[in-house]
Design an enzyme around this catalytic site. Structure first.
Site, mmCIF file in Angstrom:
data_model
loop_
_atom_site.group_PDB
_atom_site.id
_atom_site.type_symbol
_atom_site.label_atom_id
_atom_site.label_comp_id
_atom_site.label_asym_id
_atom_site.label_seq_id
_atom_site.Cartn_x
_atom_site.Cartn_y
_atom_site.Cartn_z
ATOM 1 N N TRP A 1 0.820 -1.209 0.000
ATOM 2 C CA TRP A 1 0.000 0.000 0.000
ATOM 3 C C TRP A 1 0.854 1.259 0.000
ATOM 4 O O TRP A 1 0.491 2.265 -0.610
ATOM 5 C CB TRP A 1 -0.980 -0.030 1.163
ATOM 6 C CG TRP A 1 -2.002 -1.100 0.956
ATOM 7 C CD1 TRP A 1 -2.116 -2.280 1.622
ATOM 8 C CD2 TRP A 1 -3.038 -1.110 -0.050
ATOM 9 N NE1 TRP A 1 -3.150 -3.029 1.109
ATOM 10 C CE2 TRP A 1 -3.726 -2.338 0.083
ATOM 11 C CE3 TRP A 1 -3.433 -0.210 -1.030
ATOM 12 C CZ2 TRP A 1 -4.799 -2.674 -0.737
ATOM 13 C CZ3 TRP A 1 -4.497 -0.552 -1.856
ATOM 14 C CH2 TRP A 1 -5.170 -1.763 -1.706
ATOM 15 N N ASP B 1 -2.023 6.701 6.412
ATOM 16 C CA ASP B 1 -3.114 5.877 5.884
ATOM 17 C C ASP B 1 -3.421 4.813 6.928
ATOM 18 O O ASP B 1 -2.765 3.774 6.990
ATOM 19 C CB ASP B 1 -2.701 5.244 4.554
ATOM 20 C CG ASP B 1 -3.694 4.189 4.066
ATOM 21 O OD1 ASP B 1 -4.817 4.115 4.632
ATOM 22 O OD2 ASP B 1 -3.346 3.449 3.132
ATOM 23 N N LYS C 1 -12.749 -1.834 7.068
ATOM 24 C CA LYS C 1 -12.020 -2.770 7.913
ATOM 25 C C LYS C 1 -12.422 -2.622 9.382
ATOM 26 O O LYS C 1 -12.888 -3.568 9.995
ATOM 27 C CB LYS C 1 -10.518 -2.582 7.715
ATOM 28 C CG LYS C 1 -10.083 -2.749 6.255
ATOM 29 C CD LYS C 1 -8.617 -2.458 6.066
ATOM 30 C CE LYS C 1 -8.239 -2.371 4.603
ATOM 31 N NZ LYS C 1 -8.435 -3.601 3.841
#
Length: 360
Positions: A102, A172, A196
């Site tokens: 990511w 993030d 999530k």
């Protein structure tokens, strides 16, 4: 009812109490005499929900008054580009700390909008560690420093907030937000896709310090401008109303669990149990340095990969889903976000121990 234990990395499990409440309120929400999906986002009922959900999040994370909270559409990938669009320009530098897939993607998507610099990376270790802080090559003139506290694919997580000097720190937190207490004042911006630890996919939450909003340029389209969304209280355009509603239920659920401190202790116990099961056996392995292991996403590998398909089939038969590892790594991965209980992790470890005995 055949509802399984869902160890998916995202979209991920939601608390059953939240799902049951949403189910009960689906046709008629509160006094609206309609579904929350069917009423105006500018109605008094929805405006009240918006204000209360923001306050609940502020309470849970102890968000200081000089930060704005935004509930926007999209996910983290969109904001990989949108962040440099708002806080830098193609002639200005921005530093990135890369500890997994990511982080790589954030670099790739941000590169058209700033002079992106990879100030540190653990690619040389196949993303199994955090780069030593003394190795970071930070630019003192960088407009911001971006990092991913928890990498869902590689299972690597920072155990503390890095000290990066005077540049705003942008994180993030899609996969670890609300999983343990953090000091929000250490960040210029936190952002997280909801799917999530917060709720449904299609919603992203941003926590932005006021001084960063002053940087947002008038030269970009207003729909991309964070200051525009902050001025409109996240209602510049029609928001993801159902996603916002679900997140409000999750915040209430978290408060009822004792808040982020209590959920953090639960998460610590879940991770400890699963890692101990992996480490005490020659049948399973986890490649991540112990000091960098994720609490949320735990990849593990069987000694004989030929057994992977059998493991997944037997796990599914035993009522456990979402354990297949990411396609980049293979193996297995258990994502144990806030909604996963300690008893569910215990059920998984008991299955793992039984499976290893039968297939050694």
């Amino acid at each position: 009812m055949t509802r399984a234990c869902n160890f998916s990395a995202g979209p991920a499990a939601l608390p059953e109490e939240v799902l049951k409440q949403a189910q009960a309120e689906l046709l008629e929400w509160g006094s609206a005499r309609a579904s929350v999906m069917e009423i105006s986002h500018r109605s008094r009922e929805f405006m009240d929900l918006a204000e209360e959900s923001e306050q609940d999040l502020r309470d849970l994370m102890s968000i200081p008054a000089n930060y704005r909270v935004l509930f926007l559409q999209g996910g983290a990938t969109q904001h990989f580009a949108q962040i440099p669009m708002n806080f830098a320009n193609p002639q200005q530098s921005a530093d990135y700390i890369v500890t997994g897939a990511w982080g790589e993607k954030a670099v790739r998507e941000g590169s058209p909008y700033a002079q992106v610099r990879v100030a540190a990376s653990s690619l040389d270790s196949a993303y199994t560690r955090i780069p030593a802080r003394e190795s970071w090559d930070l630019d003192p003139n960088a407009r911001f420093v971006h990092y991913t506290p928890n990498e869902t694919i590689h299972g690597v997580e920072f155990q503390d907030i890095p000290d990066i000097g005077g540049a705003p720190l942008i994180a993030d937190m899609s996969s670890d937000i609300l999983s343990r207490p953090i000091d929000v004042s250490r960040f210029g911006m936190i952002y997280a896709g909801a799917q999530k630890n917060i709720g449904a996919s299609g919603l992203v939450i941003l926590i932005i310090r006021d001084d960063l909003l002053e940087r947002c340029p008038d030269s970009i389209a207003r729909i991309f401008n964070y200051a525009q969304h902050a001025a409109g209280h996240s209602l510049f355009n029609t928001p993801n109303t159902f996603g916002w509603y679900l997140s409000s239920l999750v915040f209430k659920w978290l408060k009822a669990q004792g808040g982020v401190a209590a959920i953090g202790e639960r998460n610590r116990a879940k991770a400890k149990l699963l890692y101990s099961t992996i480490d005490k056996s020659d049948f399973y392995s986890n490649p991540v340095e112990p000091s960098a292991r994720s609490w949320m996403n735990i990849p593990f590998f069987l000694a004989r990969p030929v057994l992977d398909a059998i493991f997944l089939a037997e796990a599914a038969e035993a009522g456990m889903l979402g354990l297949k590892g990411h396609r980049e790594l293979g193996g297995m991965r258990a994502s144990i976000y806030n909604a996963i209980t300690l008893s569910q992790v215990s059920r998984l470890t008991e299955f793992m121990e039984d499976f290893s005995r039968r297939h050694e």
